[in-house]
Design an enzyme around this catalytic site. Structure first.
Site, PDB file in Angstrom:
ATOM      1  N   GLY A   1       0.818  -1.200   0.000  1.00  0.00           N
ATOM      2  CA  GLY A   1       0.000   0.000   0.000  1.00  0.00           C
ATOM      3  C   GLY A   1       0.850   1.246   0.000  1.00  0.00           C
TER       4      GLY A   1
ATOM      5  N   PRO B   1       2.452   4.889   1.201  1.00  0.00           N
ATOM      6  CA  PRO B   1       3.002   5.283   2.503  1.00  0.00           C
ATOM      7  C   PRO B   1       1.929   5.896   3.391  1.00  0.00           C
ATOM      8  CG  PRO B   1       4.427   6.018   0.710  1.00  0.00           C
ATOM      9  CD  PRO B   1       3.170   5.516   0.076  1.00  0.00           C
TER      10      PRO B   1
ATOM     11  N   GLY C   1      -0.675   2.586   7.252  1.00  0.00           N
ATOM     12  CA  GLY C   1      -0.674   1.813   8.499  1.00  0.00           C
ATOM     13  C   GLY C   1      -0.178   0.403   8.362  1.00  0.00           C
ATOM     14  N   LYS C   2       0.713   0.137   7.412  1.00  0.00           N
ATOM     15  CA  LYS C   2       1.201  -1.240   7.233  1.00  0.00           C
ATOM     16  C   LYS C   2       2.036  -1.693   8.426  1.00  0.00           C
ATOM     17  CE  LYS C   2       3.313  -0.191   3.406  1.00  0.00           C
ATOM     18  NZ  LYS C   2       2.939   1.230   3.357  1.00  0.00           N
ATOM     19  N   THR C   3       2.951  -0.841   8.869  1.00  0.00           N
ATOM     20  CA  THR C   3       3.814  -1.221   9.995  1.00  0.00           C
ATOM     21  C   THR C   3       3.029  -1.314  11.290  1.00  0.00           C
ATOM     22  OG1 THR C   3       5.672  -0.123   8.898  1.00  0.00           O
ATOM     23  CG2 THR C   3       5.917  -0.629  11.238  1.00  0.00           C
TER      24      THR C   3
ATOM     25  N   SER D   1      -4.375   3.022 -18.757  1.00  0.00           N
ATOM     26  CA  SER D   1      -5.789   3.284 -18.471  1.00  0.00           C
ATOM     27  C   SER D   1      -6.284   4.608 -19.027  1.00  0.00           C
ATOM     28  CB  SER D   1      -6.036   3.239 -16.963  1.00  0.00           C
ATOM     29  OG  SER D   1      -5.294   4.261 -16.318  1.00  0.00           O
TER      30      SER D   1
ATOM     31  N   LYS E   1      -9.610   5.990  -7.919  1.00  0.00           N
ATOM     32  CA  LYS E   1     -10.024   6.871  -9.020  1.00  0.00           C
ATOM     33  C   LYS E   1     -11.429   7.414  -8.801  1.00  0.00           C
ATOM     34  CE  LYS E   1      -7.136   4.508 -12.462  1.00  0.00           C
ATOM     35  NZ  LYS E   1      -7.119   3.675 -13.680  1.00  0.00           N
TER      36      LYS E   1
END
Length: 798
Positions: A344, A346, A349-351, A667, A710
């Site tokens: 995802g 930056p 909230g991955k960490t 796209s 989008k």
């Protein structure tokens, strides 16, 4: 009644004690004056100065005071002789002392209990003599006096009074009225006491022996140190210490054999040699490693769900995956763990979600940062023969947590690189493979390490730089960018309280309204996550803290209109929908690192020689989309009412604003086609429509990614109609935010004809019309749409 502290009186056994309390002295004086009996009752808590009737035992001894002597200190020493046991019926206070109504009980046995009584007395006598060996303070006369007693009840009272140490044990014997059972209980208590004394004596002897030996050992050790220092050899005490630690660690057989072998080498080396220090460091490292220690997982799925919901808003797919793992783990504990890769932008909230997962599973958590790692040895470690060698980051992570099954976060896995020292991504292949990591070998430790019990969670901003074999070993979960409503919820439930506490404030002193949060989101931050939003909230907290200190106000309330006063003018100018339909300008949709964006694509047709100009910092894929769009239009000039040789007589300029920002991707295909058809035919493009989709030379519209982001960008701009590929229709239900889904019309398109039918307006701008071969309808006007004869479109049929 006289309450006793720590003393138990027995019938027929004289006992002497000192009376200190006024109540006890008054009771003894009253008994002496009236020549009556006293009831001696032991209190349960010896620290209680004035015991209540509830704080006394229920069984005591009726006695007669034989002698009473007043001491110079004001106390009274009395000698009493017990008469019989008695049970308390009632206790009342008369004057300064207590008076008790008691029921005396006497149980007699015939012939002193017969054979059983005699056997019990012999057993008690044997235990007594054994006990006297370990209690030098007791006189041997006690044993001789006890031998002369034939009555089992009297024997038990006599020995209990003189031998037992704890008053609780004495009370335990006193409360038994039956002589035979009393003697049995005495034997059990004395046996327990004897075992305790025996152990205490053994300990005392060993301590004494060690103290005696320590003096001798001290001089010998000091001499040995001097000798070994002169010879440059190891001391045997250090070798023995290492050996004891190896055996006591309970290591696997292979590990233990390896360490003992290394220890044998060390004994033959000089103490100060570099090889010995290498081996000593190696043994220390291996002993610190948790070869067998495991932590217990939390298998309560409801508790885990509460923790995940409390820590994070949104990210439902991640939560579902973790709860599924817990459920499966509860049913099949032997299931080995899978590797999850959170991908995802930056700040989403991955960490932090990895730490929350560790808390939900009740596992130890350790973070391994892989950003900038370019050496394979960082993963596998260095050979122990190198100077300054150390284990790899995986082995160090397990040592740090102290267990063999922690949750290891492999942070920024996409930021690894490679150089002449090897490829760290290739070293991770074995770490993350559930079939191979049962015996992962670190170069430093040279021993198999079982990583199958670990949970690995990797994080990445993109998978473009991650090798395909490494991706194949991970279950990729995409963490979408947050919607505005999710950001508002995160700020209200987490960020404001966190930053207020960090800056020494509480929620009574500072209030940031929802309008202020929306103001920050719309005009001060543009991101997929909430990292910059948290920074802006921190800035508000700092300025509020200063205001509280300087102005002396008790509370600061920040509303939407107040944000400008604290943070200055708005930093982000939001995109706005055009005021009128324009020829050759189309609203396209793009996916960026900070979420979605509305990307206007402009096309201009000029007299020339057929040149194609592409500007706006476009990538190769986007340039190819423009060329495919022109080819598609050339093949259908008659359908669109466009000059068939426009590619020879006209120059085409396609521009995408914000030229400093690189743009790429397929796209934008339908957007480019629409802009070109509009510019060549002079038909205006509806300003209230946005579109996305890849095209083919046959006019097919192919699926794209990032529809959620989008659509959010288009919705924020005020657009309420979006043209999407038909193959993406399922994504509308599964991925698109509910607020967007409820307020925006999604029109699925399988052909470019469908896109043009919806996007181009009926009106013609003659000043910008380059078509001269358009078919006329019965009124002589250029039609809205002319479909090919072999495939009539929906609008043509309509």
């Amino acid at each position: 009644m006289i309450p006793l502290r720590g003393i138990v009186a027995f019938p027929s056994i004289p006992v002497s004690f000192e009376l200190v309390r006024d109540e006890s002295i008054a009771a003894a004086s009253a008994a002496g004056k009236s020549d009556t009996y006293v009831f001696l009752l032991t209190q349960k808590d010896i620290g209680m100065e004035k015991p209540s009737p509830d704080g006394m035992y229920e069984i005591g001894t009726v006695a007669k005071i034989k002698q009473s002597i007043k001491t110079p200190e004001g106390t009274v020493r009395v000698i009493v002789e017990g008469l019989c046991r008695a049970n308390v019926l009632n206790i009342t206070k008369v004057g300064k002392y207590f008076v008790a109504d008691v029921l005396s009980k006497t149980v007699t046995v015939d012939d002193n209990g017969g054979v059983k009584g005699e056997a019990l007395i012999r057993e008690a006598q044997r235990i007594l003599e054994e006990q006297l060996k370990n209690m030098p303070a007791l006189s041997a006369d006690l044993s001789l006096a006890a031998k002369a007693i034939k009555n089992p009840g009297l024997y038990a009272d006599f020995v209990a009074s003189g031998v037992l140490v704890k008053f609780e044990d004495k009370q335990y014997i006193l409360e038994e009225f039956d002589p035979i059972r009393r003697l049995e209980k005495l034997a059990v208590v004395m046996e327990q006491e004897t075992d305790l004394l025996r152990i205490e004596m053994d300990i005392h002897k060993r301590v004494r022996a060690q103290l005696d030996q320590s003096q001798k050992d001290y001089y010998l050790r000091e001499q040995l140190k001097v000798i070994q220092s002169e010879l440059g050899e190891y001391g045997m005490n250090e070798i023995d210490e290492y050996s004891d630690n190896i055996y006591a660690a309970g290591l696997p057989e292979e590990v233990e054999a390896k360490l003992l072998k290394e220890l044998g080498k060390m004994t033959k080396m000089p103490y100060a040699s570099s090889e010995s220090s290498v081996i000593r460091n190696y043994i220390d490292t291996c002993l610190e490693f948790p070869w067998k220690k495991l932590s217990k997982d939390r298998t309560d799925i409801l508790s885990a769900k509460k923790i995940l919901d409390a820590d994070h808003d949104g990210i439902e797919k991640v939560k579902e995956r973790i709860l599924e793992y817990i459920a499966v783990r509860q049913n099949a504990p032997e299931l080995k763990n899978q590797t999850i890769c959170l991908v995802g932008a930056p700040g989403v909230g991955k960490t932090s979600v990895a730490a929350s997962i560790a808390r939900a599973l009740k596992r130890k958590y350790v973070r391994v940062s892989l950003g900038g790692v370019r050496d394979e040895a960082d993963i596998r470690g260095h050979r122990k023969t190198y100077i300054g060698s150390m284990p790899g980051r995986i082995a160090e992570a397990l040592t740090k947590t102290g267990v063999r099954n922690p949750l290891i976060l492999l942070d920024e896995i996409d930021k690894m690189s490679r150089d002449s020292h090897g490829d760290p991504a290739s070293a991770l292949l074995e770490v993350l493979d559930g079939e191979q990591n049962k015996s992962f070998r670190d170069h430093f430790m040279e021993l198999p390490i079982d990583l199958s019990e670990c949970i690995f969670i990797a994080t990445a901003n993109t998978l473009d730089t991650v090798p395909t074999p490494l991706i194949d070993r991970m279950e990729v979960i995409e963490m979408k960018s947050y919607t505005r409503s999710e950001k508002v919820s995160i700020a209200k439930n987490h960020l404001i309280a966190k930053q207020a506490k960090r800056h020494g404030l509480n929620l009574r002193q500072l209030k940031i309204t929802e309008d202020a949060i929306i103001e920050l989101i719309n005009y001060y931050t543009r991101e997929a996550g909430v990292r910059n939003l948290e920074r802006e909230i921190a800035s508000l907290c700092r300025k509020s803290a200063r205001k509280l200190v300087e102005s002396g106000v008790k509370r600061v309330v920040i509303d939407g209109c107040d944000v400008k006063e604290y943070l200055g003018a708005r930093r982000i100018i939001p995109d706005r929908m055009g005021e009128e339909d324009v020829v050759g300008e189309v609203n396209g949709l793009a996916y960026t690192g900070v979420g979605g964006d509305v990307l206007k694509i402009e096309a201009e047709i000029l007299d020339g020689s057929g040149k194609l100009e592409l500007t706006g910092s476009l990538g190769d894929v986007m340039k190819e989309s423009a060329k495919a769009a022109i080819t598609y239009i050339r093949a259908r000039t008659e359908m669109f009412g466009i000059e068939h040789d426009f590619y020879k007589t006209k120059d085409i300029h396609i521009h995408v604003p914000e030229g400093a920002v690189p743009k790429d991707g397929p796209s934008a295909g339908v957007t480019i086609v629409t802009a070109l058809v509009s510019a060549l035919s002079g038909r205006r493009v509806r300003r209230d429509i946005a579109m996305t989709g890849e095209i083919t030379l046959r006019g097919n519209v192919l699926a794209i990614g990032g529809l959620r982001e989008k659509s959010m960008a288009a919705y924020a701009m005020g657009i309420r109609t979006i043209l999407i590929p038909k193959d993406n229709l399922s994504d509308v239900v599964e991925e698109v935010d509910r607020e967007v889904r409820e307020n925006v019309e999604f029109i699925p398109c399988s052909k470019i004809d469908d896109v043009l039918a919806s996007a181009l307006s009926d009106s013609i701008d003659s000043a910008n019309s380059f078509g001269n071969s358009a078919k006329k309808d019965i009124n002589g006007e250029i039609p809205v749409y002319i479909a090919s004869s072999d495939r009539p479109s929906d609008s043509a049929r309509g």
